[in-house]
Write a protein that holds these residues in place. Sequence first.
Motif, short mmCIF file in Angstrom:
data_model
loop_
_atom_site.label_atom_id
_atom_site.label_comp_id
_atom_site.label_asym_id
_atom_site.label_seq_id
_atom_site.Cartn_x
_atom_site.Cartn_y
_atom_site.Cartn_z
N LYS A 153 -10.75 10.60 5.36
CA LYS A 153 -9.55 11.43 5.53
C LYS A 153 -9.06 11.49 6.97
O LYS A 153 -7.90 11.81 7.22
N GLU A 154 -9.94 11.19 7.91
CA GLU A 154 -9.53 11.25 9.32
C GLU A 154 -8.60 10.08 9.70
O GLU A 154 -7.91 10.15 10.71
N LYS B 159 -12.86 10.12 -2.95
CA LYS B 159 -13.17 11.55 -2.91
C LYS B 159 -14.38 11.88 -2.03
O LYS B 159 -14.48 12.99 -1.51
N SER C 4 -3.30 11.94 -2.12
CA SER C 4 -3.95 13.19 -1.72
C SER C 4 -4.78 13.01 -0.46
O SER C 4 -4.77 13.85 0.45
N VAL C 5 -5.52 11.90 -0.39
CA VAL C 5 -6.40 11.65 0.76
C VAL C 5 -5.61 11.26 2.00
O VAL C 5 -5.95 11.65 3.11
N PHE C 6 -4.53 10.50 1.78
CA PHE C 6 -3.70 10.04 2.90
C PHE C 6 -2.26 10.54 2.73
O PHE C 6 -1.36 9.77 2.39
N LYS D 8 -5.25 7.92 9.35
CA LYS D 8 -3.88 8.34 9.04
C LYS D 8 -2.97 7.12 8.86
O LYS D 8 -2.06 6.87 9.64
#
Length: 245
Positions: free
Chosen positions: A121-122, A116, A157-159, A124
């Motif tokens: 998050k950048e 979190k 959620s993050v990926f 992929k």
Amino acid sequence: MKNPPLPKLLLAAALVASFPLLGAQAADESPAPSPPATTVPSDANFRAHVDYQTSWEDYLATQKGKPCDIVFIGDSITQQWRWGYGKPVWEKHFANRALDFGEGSDSTQHTLWRLKNLPVKEFKPKVAVILIGTNNVNNSPEEIATGVEAVVKETKSVFPGAKIILMSILPNARATQKMADANVIIKTMADEKEIFYLDLAAKMTPEGENWKGLQRDRLHLTTAGYEMWAAELEPLLARLAPKQG
């Protein structure tokens, strides 16, 4: 003409009748049970290790812009892919296409916090490999499995779009049966479409007082243990995140 006063007994009965749901309402308003600690993000492990804070900043900065088809998420067993016994296997199989998001001493709640709050998050990835729960030795199998499920949900959620390879928790001399019981529950989370369960623990068969592929601490992996892990991953990765070129 005024109505005559009600007898005291009738008056009391009338008051009780006017609040028939008071007891039921109080029962309905009782607080909901607290969620298991395994599902509540905690920065305790991260905050306690200043070296983690600086090393994550440096490592994530060096990985920006590099290929990241795979992210490995977990505790020290995952962290040690990049150094010590795991390093030669990492260099051979994953160094040029994966991010290692493992941190020593993490329990499920600590990994949740890092997902979190750290800037990942950048990236992929096509696949997230999750191995977590072995440090939740003070929790029940059900609580451990619930924590693992929370990590899976947060990872998705993050990926977004990444497939999940959910690893069985490996043998752990501190809580062998508890981890095996948690695995029975964890296995049911796989749907073989978005989440794939990989039972590496089944390959780590008993050897005396230890297990195949584990160091003398009966917890962390030897180089042979990391080779086993890589070999078990390869068929799934070939399908979900095939090597380019």
